[in-house]
Design a protein around this motif. Sequence first.
Motif, short mmCIF file in Angstrom:
data_model
loop_
_atom_site.label_atom_id
_atom_site.label_comp_id
_atom_site.label_asym_id
_atom_site.label_seq_id
_atom_site.Cartn_x
_atom_site.Cartn_y
_atom_site.Cartn_z
N ASN A 442 -4.96 -5.09 -1.71
CA ASN A 442 -3.37 -5.34 -1.53
C ASN A 442 -2.59 -5.04 -2.75
O ASN A 442 -1.52 -5.27 -2.84
CB ASN A 442 -2.85 -6.62 -0.80
N VAL A 443 -3.51 -5.01 -3.92
CA VAL A 443 -2.93 -4.89 -5.18
C VAL A 443 -2.79 -3.40 -5.48
O VAL A 443 -3.84 -2.57 -5.32
CB VAL A 443 -3.63 -5.62 -6.35
N TYR A 449 -0.37 4.68 -6.55
CA TYR A 449 -0.09 4.10 -5.06
C TYR A 449 -1.22 4.24 -4.45
O TYR A 449 -1.20 4.48 -3.25
CB TYR A 449 0.82 5.43 -4.53
N VAL A 450 -2.44 3.96 -5.05
CA VAL A 450 -3.69 3.79 -4.51
C VAL A 450 -4.24 2.05 -5.02
O VAL A 450 -3.92 1.76 -6.25
CB VAL A 450 -4.86 4.69 -5.02
N ASN A 451 -5.05 1.60 -4.06
CA ASN A 451 -5.27 0.08 -4.48
C ASN A 451 -6.08 0.06 -5.22
O ASN A 451 -6.82 1.01 -5.66
CB ASN A 451 -5.72 -0.63 -3.07
N ILE A 452 -6.41 -1.07 -6.36
CA ILE A 452 -7.31 -1.05 -7.42
C ILE A 452 -8.44 -0.84 -6.99
O ILE A 452 -9.52 -0.64 -7.83
CB ILE A 452 -6.82 -2.14 -8.22
N VAL A 453 -9.10 -1.63 -5.73
CA VAL A 453 -10.37 -1.58 -5.33
C VAL A 453 -10.90 -0.28 -5.22
O VAL A 453 -12.00 0.42 -5.60
CB VAL A 453 -10.58 -2.49 -4.10
N THR A 494 -1.67 -12.75 -6.52
CA THR A 494 -1.90 -12.16 -4.95
C THR A 494 -2.99 -13.03 -4.33
O THR A 494 -3.01 -13.62 -3.47
CB THR A 494 -2.32 -10.72 -5.07
N LEU A 495 -3.93 -13.43 -5.27
CA LEU A 495 -5.38 -14.21 -4.79
C LEU A 495 -4.74 -15.64 -4.76
O LEU A 495 -4.87 -16.32 -3.64
CB LEU A 495 -6.20 -14.15 -5.65
N MET A 496 -3.86 -16.19 -5.67
CA MET A 496 -3.38 -17.40 -5.40
C MET A 496 -2.24 -17.74 -4.29
O MET A 496 -2.38 -18.72 -3.67
CB MET A 496 -2.73 -17.76 -6.67
N ARG A 497 -1.61 -16.63 -4.13
CA ARG A 497 -0.84 -16.63 -2.97
C ARG A 497 -1.50 -16.65 -1.52
O ARG A 497 -1.15 -17.28 -0.75
CB ARG A 497 0.28 -15.63 -3.07
#
Length: 530
Positions: A442-443, A449-453, A494-497
């Motif tokens: 989701n990041v 415009y591509v996710n970091i994974v 993002t992970l904490m949320r």
Amino acid sequence: MFNQGTNNAPSAESVIPYFVLSAISWLVALVFIAFHPNSILSTVYFNEIMLTITHILVLGFVTSVIFGALFQLLPVIFLQKIYSESITKAIFYLLLFGTVGLCSSFYFGGNGIGLTFFGSLLNLAVFLFIINVWKTIGKSKENKVARLFIKTSAVWLSLTTIAGLLLAINFIRPFLPFVHIELLKIHAHFGIIGWFLFLIIGVSSVLIPMFLLVHKPDCRPLYFSYVTLITALILGGVSKLMGVDMLMYLAYGFGGLGIVYFLNFIYVVYKTRPRKKLDYGLKKTMLAFPVLIIVIISGVFFISGFKTDFNLSAFYVIVLIFGFIATLILGQLYKTLPFIVWLKTYKPFVGKEKTLLPKDLYNYTLLKFQFYTHVSGFMLFFSGILFQLKVLFFLGISLLIIGAVLFLINVMLVVLHKRKVPMTNLSTVNITEMDVYKSLKNVIDPELYVNIVDLGLVYGVKLTKNPLMANVKMTLTSKGCPMGDAIIQDVKETLMRTYSGLQVSVELVWDPGWSMEMVSDEGQRELNGM
């Protein structure tokens, strides 16, 4: 290190006015041309309308946006805090009043007192600009090529404005020992080549490889370009002042060679780019560079005394400003202004809520129409001057005006953007490392415009129980990535949320360095627009 660039930049309020002034000036200049076609089609050099239009373009449109973008980019490129935000704001008002006053003085008859007064304001703006730029860059060891060109461009800018002020004073009390038209030519070429081209080469040496994901490009052609362009400017200046025509031939030869070296650098970077899919902003940017070939050809005709039915000197300047510089600016603005406003509006909330991307701040449909109206308008405008056909001329300028209106609308959409607050929900804490990887999809990299994974930026995830913590090891596409701090913060929050009670640590590493081989198949398809 990744936090330094954007944290050291001036506030958005101090640089955004430059972009607004630029967009308005672009539209005003085109409207002036539409109402005064003969100033472009038939008259040479020294007429009030041509001088008014030229200075609206070079000061209000080009120099304004360069100042604003440069004050934002210098901290990113050189990892140095902007020297003075107060100076940044003062320069804008001096540039604004100086440009409006100077152009009004030209339009209403070339009053020498007005030209001298407003020219002095512009010289003060340039003096403060040089202080801000040189002090900001300081002794930074980052991006040596960019540092060389940008510092040098500021010197040529000062020589350009000084030459302009001398011309203005000569209106009141003639003192020049030679025909003033020769100093006008020096003034124009110092500005176009020494200021604009040197600055563009310096910034392009960093941003074009970064946007196209080319790492460690060969910058040797740019050093050759630097030497040959400096030689050209010096020879050209001496030729005009001393009346030695042979030196001018050499100047044009060295100038053309310097541009060829620069184009070779751009071509190699473009040819070897891993990023195949270009958005319309980048497309427009890349279209600007081949126009320099037309500039070289028209320069050869001009210096050889080739007789034409059209105004060759005006044609040469228009191709350079409209075809190259304006096209480049109209493309690159979408990489700078939305980012500046995004940082101001969304950076404090990255990771705490799902935020928009910089590209979401403007209307992409308007950008597409602006792209096509500008390109087709320039080609018709260009043809109208070349073949002295007023029908093509007016069709071209009409399309350019439509594109300028669309551009101004998009600029104001970005500038006036207000934060949109989404609803957020928290999940329970019962996770695995694979869950963390899924959540990190989701990041999104705000530039690609591509996710970091799928981009291959995440090297590893490790979960610990007491306390419950996710340790993320990752990298960025480049050390100078201006969105680095936002991406890191987005990962954490993002992970904490997503997982209540989870603590997150991020380890940023540069070894191994990121490369296209790390991008997943899905990421490759997204980058290539498939």
